[in-house]
Design a protein around this motif. Sequence first.
Motif, short mmCIF file in Angstrom:
data_model
loop_
_atom_site.label_atom_id
_atom_site.label_comp_id
_atom_site.label_asym_id
_atom_site.label_seq_id
_atom_site.Cartn_x
_atom_site.Cartn_y
_atom_site.Cartn_z
N GLU A 141 1.50 8.27 12.00
CA GLU A 141 1.97 9.64 12.27
C GLU A 141 3.47 9.80 12.01
O GLU A 141 3.90 10.84 11.50
CB GLU A 141 1.69 10.01 13.73
N SER A 164 -11.30 17.56 22.18
CA SER A 164 -11.05 18.64 23.13
C SER A 164 -11.71 18.28 24.46
O SER A 164 -12.73 18.85 24.86
CB SER A 164 -11.61 19.97 22.59
N ARG A 222 -7.78 12.73 20.44
CA ARG A 222 -8.18 13.52 19.26
C ARG A 222 -9.48 14.27 19.51
O ARG A 222 -10.27 14.49 18.61
CB ARG A 222 -8.30 12.62 18.01
N ARG A 264 -3.30 18.30 28.16
CA ARG A 264 -2.99 18.46 26.74
C ARG A 264 -2.76 17.10 26.09
O ARG A 264 -3.24 16.84 24.97
CB ARG A 264 -1.75 19.35 26.61
N ALA A 265 -2.05 16.22 26.78
CA ALA A 265 -1.79 14.88 26.23
C ALA A 265 -3.08 14.09 26.07
O ALA A 265 -3.24 13.34 25.10
CB ALA A 265 -0.81 14.14 27.13
N ASN A 268 -5.99 15.32 25.37
CA ASN A 268 -6.60 15.85 24.15
C ASN A 268 -5.93 15.26 22.91
O ASN A 268 -6.59 14.86 21.95
CB ASN A 268 -6.49 17.37 24.11
N THR A 269 -4.60 15.22 22.93
CA THR A 269 -3.84 14.72 21.79
C THR A 269 -4.16 13.26 21.51
O THR A 269 -4.42 12.87 20.37
CB THR A 269 -2.34 14.89 22.03
#
Length: 307
Positions: free
Chosen positions: A265, A35, A33, A26-27, A29-30
């Motif tokens: 951010e 998938s 930016r 998941r990290a 992907n984050t």
Amino acid sequence: MTCRYNILLFNGFSNHCLANMVEPLRAANTLSRQSLYEWRFYSLDGKAVQSSSGLIVTPHGALQDQCGEILVVMPSYGYLALDTRETIRALLSAARHHAQLAGLDTGSWLLARAGLLDEYRATIHWDELSRFEETFPSVEAVQERFVIDGNRLTCSGAMAAFDLASALIRRDHGPLLSIEVGHLLMSRGVADPYALPLKSEDTLVNRALAVMQANLETPLSIRDVARKIGCSQKRIEMRVQAELRTTPQALYRRLRLNLARKLTEETEQSIAEIASRCGYENASAMTRAFKAEFGRTPTAFRSGAPN
């Protein structure tokens, strides 16, 4: 291209092990930016399963007929009771629809019982290693935190699952993203919450990183970085390329732009202020570099606007 993980859970699975496998993906992907990874949870019959600590997971369905890049087999406690014909048949069927097979914690036992680890190097939770080695002589059992042997992946427990996930990110997308994922999930005691104290396994590269990170607002030339750590520019270039598969210049730029992304951010500073803090002469120069790195301008990134 997105890599799909299908995670087979059994009653008694370790949710610590599960989180340590999935959160790095998941990290990744984050941070990217993109998938890069997706994952789905399954049980043999599609019914809910309960972890060893009582967490109930409702899976996406039954494992039957699912396909993906990696099948992750995750029992944990009570795995011997799962060593049944039904389980082995399901694993043999699923193996035909997945390019890679992973056994986490005691998942190695079930893969080995199905003959899916024969002639492979593999590990298991170290408490079970002796019995594993005796029961499956066709498997080269080793006492390691994790093992990647071709298209077979095994790890020894919950903490090792994080190491395995990090190694897979490194393999798939390079060492720098893997290092950044480790920082995102494991940072502690950082004086500047917007600094990125990335660490490499190479001592010289670490020293270069430390100099770069201490000089983001007023960047140095690579020659000056080398001078500060007492070596030649050529040596820095060779070591960074070997360790991180990039140039010192690109690495330095990545550090500055990662800082710019965090400030974009997490603060309300203007783009001009962020540019100054990240070593750019003006907002336009940083915006061009930011868009080249992340696919969007800082303004679009901050607003959540698409590319």
